[in-house]
Design an enzyme around this catalytic site. Sequence first.
Site, PDB file in Angstrom:
ATOM      1  N   GLU A 139      43.391  72.301  22.681  1.00  0.00           N
ATOM      2  CA  GLU A 139      43.394  73.381  22.571  1.00  0.00           C
ATOM      3  C   GLU A 139      42.547  73.817  21.273  1.00  0.00           C
ATOM      4  OE1 GLU A 139      45.516  75.088  24.400  1.00  0.00           O
ATOM      5  OE2 GLU A 139      46.816  73.679  25.186  1.00  0.00           O
ATOM      6  N   CYS A 171      43.768  80.812  15.767  1.00  0.00           N
ATOM      7  CA  CYS A 171      42.963  80.741  16.839  1.00  0.00           C
ATOM      8  C   CYS A 171      42.597  82.173  17.541  1.00  0.00           C
ATOM      9  CB  CYS A 171      43.005  79.621  17.751  1.00  0.00           C
ATOM     10  SG  CYS A 171      44.785  79.766  18.267  1.00  0.00           S
TER      11      CYS A 171
HETATM   12  P1  NAD Z   1      39.343  70.408  12.965  1.00  0.00           P
HETATM   13  O1  NAD Z   1      39.039  70.127  14.288  1.00  0.00           O
HETATM   14  O2  NAD Z   1      38.430  70.157  11.840  1.00  0.00           O
HETATM   15  O3  NAD Z   1      40.737  69.500  12.770  1.00  0.00           O
HETATM   16  C1  NAD Z   1      41.678  69.292  13.664  1.00  0.00           C
HETATM   17  C2  NAD Z   1      42.300  67.931  13.398  1.00  0.00           C
HETATM   18  O4  NAD Z   1      41.604  66.971  13.755  1.00  0.00           O
HETATM   19  C3  NAD Z   1      42.842  67.631  11.762  1.00  0.00           C
HETATM   20  O5  NAD Z   1      43.939  66.829  12.105  1.00  0.00           O
HETATM   21  C4  NAD Z   1      41.752  66.455  11.756  1.00  0.00           C
HETATM   22  O6  NAD Z   1      42.141  65.669  10.584  1.00  0.00           O
HETATM   23  C5  NAD Z   1      41.242  65.662  12.863  1.00  0.00           C
HETATM   24  N1  NAD Z   1      40.184  65.201  13.146  1.00  0.00           N
HETATM   25  C6  NAD Z   1      38.800  65.484  12.493  1.00  0.00           C
HETATM   26  N2  NAD Z   1      38.013  64.665  12.971  1.00  0.00           N
HETATM   27  C7  NAD Z   1      38.612  63.608  13.691  1.00  0.00           C
HETATM   28  C8  NAD Z   1      38.109  62.631  14.582  1.00  0.00           C
HETATM   29  N3  NAD Z   1      36.788  62.389  14.702  1.00  0.00           N
HETATM   30  N4  NAD Z   1      38.945  61.921  15.300  1.00  0.00           N
HETATM   31  C9  NAD Z   1      40.280  62.315  15.333  1.00  0.00           C
HETATM   32  N5  NAD Z   1      40.720  63.439  14.468  1.00  0.00           N
HETATM   33  C10 NAD Z   1      40.191  64.090  14.006  1.00  0.00           C
HETATM   34  O7  NAD Z   1      40.351  71.602  13.192  1.00  0.00           O
HETATM   35  P2  NAD Z   1      40.893  72.466  11.898  1.00  0.00           P
HETATM   36  O8  NAD Z   1      39.675  73.240  10.956  1.00  0.00           O
HETATM   37  O9  NAD Z   1      41.857  71.761  11.173  1.00  0.00           O
HETATM   38  O10 NAD Z   1      41.692  73.730  12.728  1.00  0.00           O
HETATM   39  C11 NAD Z   1      40.780  75.092  12.974  1.00  0.00           C
HETATM   40  C12 NAD Z   1      40.489  75.102  14.235  1.00  0.00           C
HETATM   41  O11 NAD Z   1      41.765  74.828  15.144  1.00  0.00           O
HETATM   42  C13 NAD Z   1      39.941  76.291  14.682  1.00  0.00           C
HETATM   43  O12 NAD Z   1      39.032  76.184  15.507  1.00  0.00           O
HETATM   44  C14 NAD Z   1      41.255  77.150  15.302  1.00  0.00           C
HETATM   45  O13 NAD Z   1      41.004  78.200  16.242  1.00  0.00           O
HETATM   46  C15 NAD Z   1      41.654  75.896  16.036  1.00  0.00           C
HETATM   47  N6  NAD Z   1      42.992  76.187  16.520  1.00  0.00           N
HETATM   48  C16 NAD Z   1      43.172  76.342  17.768  1.00  0.00           C
HETATM   49  C17 NAD Z   1      44.451  76.700  18.634  1.00  0.00           C
HETATM   50  C18 NAD Z   1      44.784  76.704  19.772  1.00  0.00           C
HETATM   51  O14 NAD Z   1      46.011  76.819  20.345  1.00  0.00           O
HETATM   52  N7  NAD Z   1      43.740  77.027  20.729  1.00  0.00           N
HETATM   53  C19 NAD Z   1      45.630  76.790  17.496  1.00  0.00           C
HETATM   54  C20 NAD Z   1      45.290  76.670  16.354  1.00  0.00           C
HETATM   55  C21 NAD Z   1      43.985  76.379  15.769  1.00  0.00           C
END
Ligand code: NAD
Length: 484
Positions: free
Chosen positions: A253, A290
């Site tokens: 997501e 999001c």
């Molecule tokens: P992000 O992708 O930076 O991080 C998300 C998670 O992934 C965190 O827990 C982070 O520690 C982990 N992560 C980072 N690198 C990783 C790796 N290499 N391996 C495994 N895990 C890793 O996202 P963010 O900045 O925390 O969140 C914001 C984003 O989330 C925005 O793009 C937003 O649109 C999206 N989002 C989407 C939805 C949806 O339902 N589509 C809902 C909420 C947020």
Amino acid sequence: MTTTDKIDIRHEGMRIGGEIVFTDDVVEVKYPYTDEVIGTVPAGKAEHAAKAFEIAANYKPKLSRYERSQILQRAGELIGERREYLAKWLTLELGICHQHAIYETKRAQDVYQFAASQAMNDDGEIFSCDLTHNGKERKIYTTREPVKAISAITPFNHPLNMVSHKIAPSIATNNCMVCKPTELTPLTAIALADILYEAGLPPEMFQIVTGMPQDIGDEMITNENIDIITFTGGVPVGKIIASKAGYKRQALELGGNDPLIVCNDLTDADLEKAATIAVAGATGNSGQRCTAIKRILVQESVAEKFVPMVLAKAKKIKFGDPQDPETELGCVIHAQAAELFENRVYMAEKQGAKILYHPERRGALLPPIVVDHVPHDSELVMEETFGPIIPIVRVPDNDEEVMAISNSTDFGLSSGVCTNDLNRAIAYINGLDVGTCNIWEQPGYRIEMSPFGGIKDSGNGVKEGVIEAMKFFTNVKTYSLPWP
Ligand code: NAD
């Protein structure tokens, strides 16, 4: 007096197999408004995640549907009873205002209520076998079984609700989940785990590991005990997960840059209504949803009337101290993010956009900047600008052209359309390349049970929402019996 003089700084441990686990190294959690450290969590390593997955895979939950439902129901009630505490920490670790934090606690409560009722439904199916040319007097039955272990990786922007959307359906289906919340806002997830244990959940069914992605991220994707990965976060990390996860089932997501389309058939009163939706949708949760409105696509012939309405509503928003209960807009996650989004506004200005409202930014406190005449292909609106910016793109009066502009980004999460013409509404529902289209609502509108998720770069088409997630977290087993 500083914020930390008024609170007890939380030094939390991971929750692994019923134990609270600390490490020598910690990750600091900061209050975006003041940049003060308000808590720490362990800088966990791969070995911690591996241990948690081993515990999860070896535990075979035997909770009846009634017991699962009771736990979920109680968890929802406890969230209600602890609303102020949870909202306070949501505000402290995320920087959103108290009002938005309260809103999030209510959404999370709904998730548990829906999951509690869904857990009581028998989801099996029955097929008679005497229907076919070669049929027999038998019946085929289906039942859904939990998997070995689920890995949940969650983003910073909804520290309570995103984790709830993973764990509630997991409990409802008798699964064991290991969650790695983001390093930016991990404290709420830990508070939630304790609420679930208090509600009666065996600790093996929900464990929390914390740490930096470079230390613990790979184990959350590749550990051999993981059958399913459920990830919510940004596109780059989602694509890394897709490339490493191989045969494991994945829900991705990801990000969005959702439009609100304002059509030219609206009366002045309707335009006011549309402006209210536009401003609320762009600034809710500090624009860090999001499904926040990231582009307001208004048709040329009504733009001159519509833009002043948006401007007036944006100017009324009280932004500032996130802990003040009167505040309507708090911070974004950190000052660097705020600066990036503000710079995108200035870049759009160089390409012809006009900034109509930009009271000063202070660190992570980014105001609801109103920008008009934004080119539809500027970075400000082509990328996900994850803050409370209100960018207005003037688009042609021809709906086909509007749809083409709307579809021209890499994202495809959700959308909102304001029109009173049913034929046009249907054309937009059919023509927009998105997972959701809400007529006369924000793109983010949903109930926590309805299917939710995007296409294109916004997600791999797997839906969340309590019912869809319960299906995704289970394997269907069919069996047949020799009786008609
Ligand atoms: P992000 O992708 O930076 O991080 C998300 C998670 O992934 C965190 O827990 C982070 O520690 C982990 N992560 C980072 N690198 C990783 C790796 N290499 N391996 C495994 N895990 C890793 O996202 P963010 O900045 O925390 O969140 C914001 C984003 O989330 C925005 O793009 C937003 O649109 C999206 N989002 C989407 C939805 C949806 O339902 N589509 C809902 C909420 C947020």
